[in-house]
Design an enzyme around this catalytic site. Structure first.
Site, PDB file in Angstrom:
ATOM      1  N   SER B  96     -55.585 148.070 148.005  1.00 24.93           N
ATOM      2  CA  SER B  96     -55.690 146.615 147.854  1.00 24.93           C
ATOM      3  C   SER B  96     -54.861 145.955 148.940  1.00 24.93           C
ATOM      4  O   SER B  96     -53.627 146.042 148.933  1.00 24.93           O
ATOM      5  CB  SER B  96     -55.189 146.190 146.470  1.00 24.93           C
ATOM      6  OG  SER B  96     -56.117 146.567 145.486  1.00 24.93           O
ATOM      7  N   LYS B 170     -61.482 141.463 144.949  1.00 27.87           N
ATOM      8  CA  LYS B 170     -60.340 142.005 144.197  1.00 27.87           C
ATOM      9  C   LYS B 170     -59.307 140.913 143.943  1.00 27.87           C
ATOM     10  O   LYS B 170     -58.745 140.826 142.854  1.00 27.87           O
ATOM     11  CB  LYS B 170     -59.710 143.171 144.979  1.00 27.87           C
ATOM     12  CG  LYS B 170     -58.445 143.779 144.357  1.00 27.87           C
ATOM     13  CD  LYS B 170     -58.718 144.613 143.118  1.00 27.87           C
ATOM     14  CE  LYS B 170     -57.451 144.971 142.345  1.00 27.87           C
ATOM     15  NZ  LYS B 170     -56.706 146.098 142.896  1.00 27.87           N
ATOM     16  N   LYS B 238     -47.278 139.591 143.389  1.00 31.15           N
ATOM     17  CA  LYS B 238     -47.761 139.983 144.723  1.00 31.15           C
ATOM     18  C   LYS B 238     -49.253 139.667 144.859  1.00 31.15           C
ATOM     19  O   LYS B 238     -49.696 139.087 145.857  1.00 31.15           O
ATOM     20  CB  LYS B 238     -47.511 141.487 144.955  1.00 31.15           C
ATOM     21  CG  LYS B 238     -47.803 141.958 146.376  1.00 31.15           C
ATOM     22  CD  LYS B 238     -47.941 143.476 146.477  1.00 31.15           C
ATOM     23  CE  LYS B 238     -49.320 143.917 146.019  1.00 31.15           C
ATOM     24  NZ  LYS B 238     -49.607 145.355 146.209  1.00 31.15           N
TER      25      LYS B 238
END
Lengths: 297, 297
Positions: B96, B170, B238
């Site tokens: 990711s 994502k 994050k």
């Protein structure tokens, strides 16, 4: 004891609910303020009453499916209904009203020896027709258990707590729906601005942690710029206002509900969106970002 | 053409993914910075390489499953990997990372005649073990199609757009998850303060418009006051920071993501919650309301 049901309010939801009750073999009397909406049910085997107090005469279960708390209070307590209900019968109020109103109705009826359940529903007219409504019930467990055959004809009923808890659960349901629409709007904007394929995006997320009916159904409406009202913005605002009234009464703050409520209000007041589908919060987000909706697909 | 796969990064996710590839009959070479994490795969039939450039030698597909964009860039471009990859091979980056980083990697590899897909996943270690990951892929359709047998061994892969779109999807996924946790926290507080039964509440909503995995799974964690980390607050922050970086790059504002991100930060900085599960946003909401979490059930 033979079940004999009265249903007060045969509108968009009440009409198909009445048909489910008749289909399950229950004896049913119906009443509606505008009698023309109740009349068709005679053909399905219902007795159509001229007045609400006539309708409840001899009923073991009295279902109310009315606009709001004020209308429920009026029909129950200002038309002779409460006095006409047999002692030991149960009022099942399936309207969406304030939890505090539901508790007050339960208390007033209790003094007349009448039981009360608040049992608002989720699932819309489709769920009402199919008998698959999600029914969130508040009240005494025994009263709930005794109403199970009646509720079971209309959907899946779960007792979520004491009197008022059904209405509280409905409000919490509406809070989640409103915020989820806001979340899906932001995800949709991010993916579309970044050049992603929105249909493939929703397919990729299906079954995962971020998936929901709101993503699949309302996300598709946002992509298609299709805001014909199924759930109206004005109704979503009424629901979120009721959530915040209840939160204030409980002494709590719900910051996401507050934020989303204000944006639905902006959509209604500044962008003329009150009669659009609640998925049109996407239009408000576009406006906030200086963007216009794509042409209708 | 025989498929020969190299997998760089056999951590919590990469290890079970490697086993799925071997189980599907693929020839596999693995490498990990800490070699002890790759060594067990020798017993499953993988070749364990000493260096990443050795691992990719002769591979038709190179899978990277690494911590973040900086690590991916380092491994690909500063260890001799990019130059060691055969022309015509495909790098599938399942880490990711930022969409902009993914697009930059694709461009740099393209100059060496190497194809690139960004293909981050959702579904956690459970999905990796079961081969049921949701794989969101960005890149050319032909490259995606040619990688389908490889991706299919690890989960359900859907191409969501051009290079970078997988990472974008994502991020949108993580945005929905973060906001949904906030929504479920407010619903949970409302129902519990109003005296409702939370377990019955979640059961009543199951299958309806407000239902989601977050409601059922994270709602249960909130009720049980069980915040052992599955998805960590620090990681959620994050992710949301990455969403906001991408939004800024696209020139858009996402107000709910911003609001929820700030509250996760408050949970970490003021309430020492960085290492709790992200469902602990409920603790932040309790604190905001001057309430303490119930004792652990």
């Amino acid at each position: 004891m033979t079940t004999s049901i009265a249903l007060l309010g045969t509108g968009l939801m009440g009409l198909p609910m009445a048909r489910r009750l008749l289909g399950a073999g229950h004896r049913l009397t119906v009443w509606n303020r505008d009698g023309s909406k109740a009349a068709p049910l005679a053909g399905d085997g219902a007795r159509v009453a001229d007045s609400p107090s006539d309708a409840v005469n001899g009923a073991t279960h009295i279902i109310t499916m009315l606009t709001d708390g004020a209308v429920v209070a009026h029909v129950l307590f200002e038309t002779g209904v409460a006095e006409a209900i047999d002692s030991g019968a149960t009022v099942i109020d399936m309207s969406s009203i304030q939890p505090s109103q539901a508790r007050a109705h339960a208390e007033r009826l209790s003094k007349l020896g009448v039981f009360h359940l608040d049992a608002p529903v989720s699932g819309g007219t489709g769920g009402a027709e199919a008998g698959t409504l999600a029914i969130m019930a508040g009240g005494d467990r025994e009263v709930f258990d005794n109403a199970s055959a009646v509720l079971g004809a209309m959907g899946r009923a779960i007792r979520v707590g004491p009197s008022g808890a059904g209405q509280l659960a409905k409000l919490a349901n509406q809070a989640i729906v409103g915020i989820a629409i806001g979340a899906v709007a932001e995800a949709t904007l991010l993916v579309s601005e970044g050049g992603g394929d929105l249909e493939a995006f929703r397919a990729a997320l299906a079954g995962g942690f971020a998936d929901s009916t709101i993503l699949q159904v309302h996300g598709q409406r946002m992509q298609a710029n299709d805001f014909a009202p199924r759930g109206r913005v004005s109704v979503q605002i009424k629901d979120l206002d009721n959530v915040l009234i209840e939160a204030r009464a409980l002494g709590i703050r719900l910051p996401l509900v507050e934020a989303v409520r204000d944006r639905f209000v902006r959509l209604m007041n500044e962008l003329d969106g009150g009669n659009l589908d609640h998925s049109a919060l996407f239009v408000e987000l576009l406006d906030l970002n200086g963007r216009k909706p794509a042409p209708r697909v």
